[in-house]
Design a protein around this motif. Structure first.
Motif, PDB file in Angstrom:
ATOM      1  N   LEU A 147      36.611  64.497  17.744  1.00  0.00           N
ATOM      2  CA  LEU A 147      37.740  63.587  17.914  1.00  0.00           C
ATOM      3  C   LEU A 147      39.060  64.349  17.828  1.00  0.00           C
ATOM      4  O   LEU A 147      39.958  64.174  18.662  1.00  0.00           O
ATOM      5  CB  LEU A 147      37.689  62.489  16.852  1.00  0.00           C
ATOM      6  N   CYS A 148      39.182  65.201  16.821  1.00  0.00           N
ATOM      7  CA  CYS A 148      40.419  65.971  16.654  1.00  0.00           C
ATOM      8  C   CYS A 148      40.567  67.028  17.736  1.00  0.00           C
ATOM      9  O   CYS A 148      41.696  67.321  18.170  1.00  0.00           O
ATOM     10  CB  CYS A 148      40.437  66.637  15.276  1.00  0.00           C
ATOM     11  N   ASP A 149      39.462  67.589  18.171  1.00  0.00           N
ATOM     12  CA  ASP A 149      39.523  68.649  19.174  1.00  0.00           C
ATOM     13  C   ASP A 149      40.091  68.126  20.485  1.00  0.00           C
ATOM     14  O   ASP A 149      40.944  68.763  21.108  1.00  0.00           O
ATOM     15  CB  ASP A 149      38.120  69.229  19.392  1.00  0.00           C
ATOM     16  N   VAL A 150      39.608  66.969  20.928  1.00  0.00           N
ATOM     17  CA  VAL A 150      40.149  66.376  22.149  1.00  0.00           C
ATOM     18  C   VAL A 150      41.613  66.012  21.950  1.00  0.00           C
ATOM     19  O   VAL A 150      42.474  66.322  22.783  1.00  0.00           O
ATOM     20  CB  VAL A 150      39.330  65.132  22.551  1.00  0.00           C
ATOM     21  N   GLY A 151      41.914  65.370  20.817  1.00  0.00           N
ATOM     22  CA  GLY A 151      43.290  64.954  20.576  1.00  0.00           C
ATOM     23  C   GLY A 151      44.252  66.111  20.473  1.00  0.00           C
ATOM     24  O   GLY A 151      45.293  66.144  21.143  1.00  0.00           O
ATOM     25  N   HIS A 152      43.921  67.108  19.664  1.00  0.00           N
ATOM     26  CA  HIS A 152      44.836  68.222  19.433  1.00  0.00           C
ATOM     27  C   HIS A 152      44.926  69.153  20.629  1.00  0.00           C
ATOM     28  O   HIS A 152      46.016  69.563  21.029  1.00  0.00           O
ATOM     29  CB  HIS A 152      44.397  68.999  18.182  1.00  0.00           C
ATOM     30  N   ASN A 153      43.795  69.511  21.224  1.00  0.00           N
ATOM     31  CA  ASN A 153      43.830  70.449  22.346  1.00  0.00           C
ATOM     32  C   ASN A 153      44.501  69.860  23.581  1.00  0.00           C
ATOM     33  O   ASN A 153      45.140  70.579  24.343  1.00  0.00           O
ATOM     34  CB  ASN A 153      42.412  70.922  22.688  1.00  0.00           C
ATOM     35  N   THR A 154      44.348  68.546  23.805  1.00  0.00           N
ATOM     36  CA  THR A 154      45.013  67.934  24.948  1.00  0.00           C
ATOM     37  C   THR A 154      46.527  67.961  24.765  1.00  0.00           C
ATOM     38  O   THR A 154      47.284  68.037  25.746  1.00  0.00           O
ATOM     39  CB  THR A 154      44.520  66.496  25.146  1.00  0.00           C
ATOM     40  N   MET A 155      46.980  67.900  23.522  1.00  0.00           N
ATOM     41  CA  MET A 155      48.414  67.995  23.250  1.00  0.00           C
ATOM     42  C   MET A 155      48.999  69.306  23.762  1.00  0.00           C
ATOM     43  O   MET A 155      50.208  69.406  24.009  1.00  0.00           O
ATOM     44  CB  MET A 155      48.685  67.875  21.754  1.00  0.00           C
ATOM     45  N   LEU A 156      48.160  70.330  23.943  1.00  0.00           N
ATOM     46  CA  LEU A 156      48.640  71.602  24.483  1.00  0.00           C
ATOM     47  C   LEU A 156      49.282  71.404  25.849  1.00  0.00           C
ATOM     48  O   LEU A 156      50.266  72.069  26.186  1.00  0.00           O
ATOM     49  CB  LEU A 156      47.469  72.594  24.584  1.00  0.00           C
ATOM     50  N   ILE A 157      48.745  70.483  26.647  1.00  0.00           N
ATOM     51  CA  ILE A 157      49.297  70.229  27.975  1.00  0.00           C
ATOM     52  C   ILE A 157      50.713  69.668  27.865  1.00  0.00           C
ATOM     53  O   ILE A 157      51.573  69.949  28.701  1.00  0.00           O
ATOM     54  CB  ILE A 157      48.391  69.252  28.751  1.00  0.00           C
ATOM     55  N   ARG A 158      50.963  68.863  26.831  1.00  0.00           N
ATOM     56  CA  ARG A 158      52.296  68.304  26.638  1.00  0.00           C
ATOM     57  C   ARG A 158      53.258  69.340  26.044  1.00  0.00           C
ATOM     58  O   ARG A 158      54.434  69.371  26.404  1.00  0.00           O
ATOM     59  CB  ARG A 158      52.234  67.094  25.700  1.00  0.00           C
ATOM     60  N   VAL A 159      52.766  70.154  25.122  1.00  0.00           N
ATOM     61  CA  VAL A 159      53.640  71.120  24.449  1.00  0.00           C
ATOM     62  C   VAL A 159      54.004  72.267  25.382  1.00  0.00           C
ATOM     63  O   VAL A 159      55.156  72.702  25.432  1.00  0.00           O
ATOM     64  CB  VAL A 159      52.958  71.651  23.167  1.00  0.00           C
ATOM     65  N   ALA A 160      53.035  72.788  26.123  1.00  0.00           N
ATOM     66  CA  ALA A 160      53.261  73.920  27.035  1.00  0.00           C
ATOM     67  C   ALA A 160      53.589  73.375  28.418  1.00  0.00           C
ATOM     68  O   ALA A 160      52.801  73.485  29.348  1.00  0.00           O
ATOM     69  CB  ALA A 160      52.038  74.825  27.069  1.00  0.00           C
ATOM     70  N   ARG A 161      54.771  72.800  28.582  1.00  0.00           N
ATOM     71  CA  ARG A 161      55.111  72.127  29.830  1.00  0.00           C
ATOM     72  C   ARG A 161      55.968  72.967  30.760  1.00  0.00           C
ATOM     73  O   ARG A 161      56.107  72.638  31.927  1.00  0.00           O
ATOM     74  CB  ARG A 161      55.842  70.824  29.522  1.00  0.00           C
ATOM     75  N   ALA A 162      56.589  74.022  30.269  1.00  0.00           N
ATOM     76  CA  ALA A 162      57.522  74.801  31.081  1.00  0.00           C
ATOM     77  C   ALA A 162      56.911  76.138  31.475  1.00  0.00           C
ATOM     78  O   ALA A 162      55.962  76.618  30.840  1.00  0.00           O
ATOM     79  CB  ALA A 162      58.820  75.039  30.297  1.00  0.00           C
ATOM     80  N   PRO A 163      57.423  76.779  32.542  1.00  0.00           N
ATOM     81  CA  PRO A 163      56.928  78.100  32.937  1.00  0.00           C
ATOM     82  C   PRO A 163      56.998  79.094  31.784  1.00  0.00           C
ATOM     83  O   PRO A 163      58.018  79.220  31.117  1.00  0.00           O
ATOM     84  CB  PRO A 163      57.863  78.499  34.084  1.00  0.00           C
ATOM     85  N   GLY A 164      55.917  79.796  31.558  1.00  0.00           N
ATOM     86  CA  GLY A 164      55.871  80.784  30.487  1.00  0.00           C
ATOM     87  C   GLY A 164      55.397  80.224  29.161  1.00  0.00           C
ATOM     88  O   GLY A 164      55.085  80.987  28.248  1.00  0.00           O
ATOM     89  N   ASP A 165      55.337  78.884  29.021  1.00  0.00           N
ATOM     90  CA  ASP A 165      54.945  78.290  27.740  1.00  0.00           C
ATOM     91  C   ASP A 165      53.465  78.482  27.431  1.00  0.00           C
ATOM     92  O   ASP A 165      53.075  78.540  26.270  1.00  0.00           O
ATOM     93  CB  ASP A 165      55.258  76.789  27.726  1.00  0.00           C
ATOM     94  N   ALA A 166      52.623  78.507  28.465  1.00  0.00           N
ATOM     95  CA  ALA A 166      51.179  78.521  28.239  1.00  0.00           C
ATOM     96  C   ALA A 166      50.752  79.705  27.378  1.00  0.00           C
ATOM     97  O   ALA A 166      50.060  79.551  26.374  1.00  0.00           O
ATOM     98  CB  ALA A 166      50.436  78.552  29.580  1.00  0.00           C
ATOM     99  N   ALA A 167      51.175  80.908  27.763  1.00  0.00           N
ATOM    100  CA  ALA A 167      50.799  82.098  26.999  1.00  0.00           C
ATOM    101  C   ALA A 167      51.474  82.113  25.636  1.00  0.00           C
ATOM    102  O   ALA A 167      50.870  82.502  24.630  1.00  0.00           O
ATOM    103  CB  ALA A 167      51.149  83.361  27.779  1.00  0.00           C
ATOM    104  N   ARG A 168      52.749  81.672  25.581  1.00  0.00           N
ATOM    105  CA  ARG A 168      53.471  81.698  24.308  1.00  0.00           C
ATOM    106  C   ARG A 168      52.835  80.752  23.289  1.00  0.00           C
ATOM    107  O   ARG A 168      52.560  81.139  22.154  1.00  0.00           O
ATOM    108  CB  ARG A 168      54.927  81.318  24.530  1.00  0.00           C
ATOM    109  N   VAL A 169      52.588  79.513  23.702  1.00  0.00           N
ATOM    110  CA  VAL A 169      52.001  78.545  22.771  1.00  0.00           C
ATOM    111  C   VAL A 169      50.566  78.925  22.438  1.00  0.00           C
ATOM    112  O   VAL A 169      50.123  78.787  21.288  1.00  0.00           O
ATOM    113  CB  VAL A 169      52.079  77.121  23.364  1.00  0.00           C
ATOM    114  N   SER A 170      49.826  79.427  23.410  1.00  0.00           N
ATOM    115  CA  SER A 170      48.460  79.883  23.126  1.00  0.00           C
ATOM    116  C   SER A 170      48.476  81.020  22.106  1.00  0.00           C
ATOM    117  O   SER A 170      47.627  81.082  21.213  1.00  0.00           O
ATOM    118  CB  SER A 170      47.776  80.347  24.417  1.00  0.00           C
ATOM    119  N   GLY A 171      49.447  81.929  22.231  1.00  0.00           N
ATOM    120  CA  GLY A 171      49.557  83.017  21.264  1.00  0.00           C
ATOM    121  C   GLY A 171      49.888  82.514  19.870  1.00  0.00           C
ATOM    122  O   GLY A 171      49.309  82.977  18.879  1.00  0.00           O
TER     123      GLY A 171
END
Length: 442
Positions: free
Chosen positions: A125-149
């Motif tokens: 339950l938490c995995d789907v909820g929290h990991n999907t939030m990554l799509i909302r948090v990493a919304r701008a160019p360059g965010d994906a690698a930064r937030v993943s790091g």
């Protein structure tokens, strides 16, 4: 009928939002890494399970996780609304944290098995909820690698805590004392799990879901669309390799220490060394990600993992062995950063067709099914080692199998070309989109 996805916002969220979100990975990594590195050893050596029975239980729990992840993701996209992800965390965090502690407290094997299943339900339950939030948090160019790091830095903190607790607990000679020490650590870990996920929930409470691509058809249609997308299929294949084969050395740490050094507690310092090396390498990988796409980072990190595993096969002891553990940690940092950055890019590229949680649920389902197969494979290695010469067979398997996994991943990545950003966009990797809702990676 599909419509062209709206442009992804180019402005990043504040650092406070990104860090608050990433803090949730501290507690999650304690639970996940416990299942990956010490749970099989605990079940076999302390809780009284046979190797194959324990491996089958862990594999079954992960397969259930996979099915549950995908079902919860589809239900959340259909009926959860904007607050659906938060509801998953509010229900799942207390369930997972409590049952994680009960695994190390309950005496009967059947009760332990029930606690494991309940813990995995809460985790899903938490995995789907929290990991999907990554799509909302990493919304701008360059965010994906930064937030993943940043997520991985927080994950490394949780793994370091686990390494300290497991090393201290397994150094005790009395199994009852080991169990009590692990139970105390699990209680703290469960509380940390709940607290850090609630912090992440608070930090992301105001984030809106991305605009959906207009799609019609039955509920399974988005799943079919994603599985037909060549870039998403390659991503699932890469995730499967990284979840099933590459982590086998970490799963083997207590057994490896017992076989090579007659000391299962060696797993604690070894895991700590790997984790600290991963943390130290992440800023470098994040800097590299500003110039190179995630696929290149994944290729480099799998190459380093091959060198580390071959080095541990030849020089398992001494300074060379420690250097290989450090190299392995750095490689894991790169490949984990790359896989989550690739997921974020792929979801943005496909326009979140059918909902934001569905692609994440599908990714997690593939990840956990593969991890289940990896756990079952390692349980078979442990069972075979108990029949043969475990001092030679198990350590060799623990390094050769991850080597083969990284070689396979490299072969997949070599044929995976990076997509070019659409016209009018910047060169940031995470903001890339294609003009069609479903299209192959160029």
């Amino acid at each position: 009928m599909t419509t062209e996805p709206d442009s992804v916002p180019t402005r990043s969220h504040s650092l406070a939002v990104q860090l608050g979100y990433c803090v949730g990975n501290i507690g999650k990594s304690v639970v996940w890494s416990s299942f990956e590195s010490i749970m099989l050893f605990y079940l076999v050596s302390i809780a009284g399970f046979g190797p194959l029975m324990a491996g089958a239980l862990l594999a079954l729990s992960l397969c259930w996780d996979a099915i549950f992840d995908l079902s919860v993701a589809r239900l959340t996209d259909k009926r959860g609304g904007a607050k659906g992800l938060a509801k998953l965390v509010l229900v799942g965090a207390p369930l997972c944290g409590t049952c994680f502690w009960l695994i190390f407290v309950l005496p009967a094997p059947m009760a332990v098995a029930a606690a494991i299943i309940a813990c995995r339900i809460g985790y899903s339950l938490c995995d789907v909820g929290h990991n999907t939030m990554l799509i909302r948090v990493a919304r701008a160019p360059g965010d994906a690698a930064r937030v993943s790091g940043l997520r991985l830095v927080c994950s490394a903190s949780g793994v370091a805590l686990l390494a300290l607790v497991s090393g201290s607990s397994l150094s005790l000679t009395d199994p009852a004392a080991q169990r009590q020490s692990l139970a105390n650590g699990a209680m703290a870990g469960g509380m940390l799990y709940v607290a850090t996920l609630f912090i992440a929930l608070l930090a992301t409470r105001s984030l809106a879901p991305p605009n959906r691509t207009a799609v019609g058809g039955p509920s399974l249609r988005p799943i079919v669309r994603f599985t037909r997308d060549p870039s998403f299929r390659r991503l699932l294949s890469l995730a499967a390799i990284q979840a099933a084969l590459v982590p086998l050395f970490q799963r083997a740490l207590p057994f490896y220490g017992q076989a090579v050094r007659a000391d299962a507690s060696w797993a604690g310092p070894a895991l700590l060394t790997i984790t600290l090396a991963q943390s130290a390498a992440l800023p470098g990988w994040m800097a590299i990600s500003r110039r190179y796409p995630p696929r290149r980072i994944a290729m480099a990190s799998h190459g380093l993992a091959i060198v580390a595993m071959l080095g541990l096969t030849i020089w398992p002891d001494g300074a060379c062995g420690r250097a290989m553990l450090v190299l392995l940690g750095g490689a894991l940092g790169g490949m984990n950063l790359a896989i989550w950055a690739l997921l974020t890019e792929t979801v943005h590229r496909c326009g979140s067709m059918g909902g934001e949680a569905t692609p994440v649920g599908l990714f997690l389902a593939g990840l956990k099914t593969s991890a289940a197969m990896g756990n079952l494979l390692f349980a078979g290695v442990v069972a075979a080692g108990s029949c043969w010469d475990s001092e030679a067979f198990l350590p060799l398997s623990a390094t050769i199998i991850p080597t083969l996994g990284s070689v396979t991943a490299l072969g997949l990545l070599i044929g995976w070309r990076d997509s070019a950003p659409p016209q009018g966009r910047g060169e940031g990797q995470s903001g890339r989109q294609l003009k069609q809702a479903v299209s192959p990676a160029a």
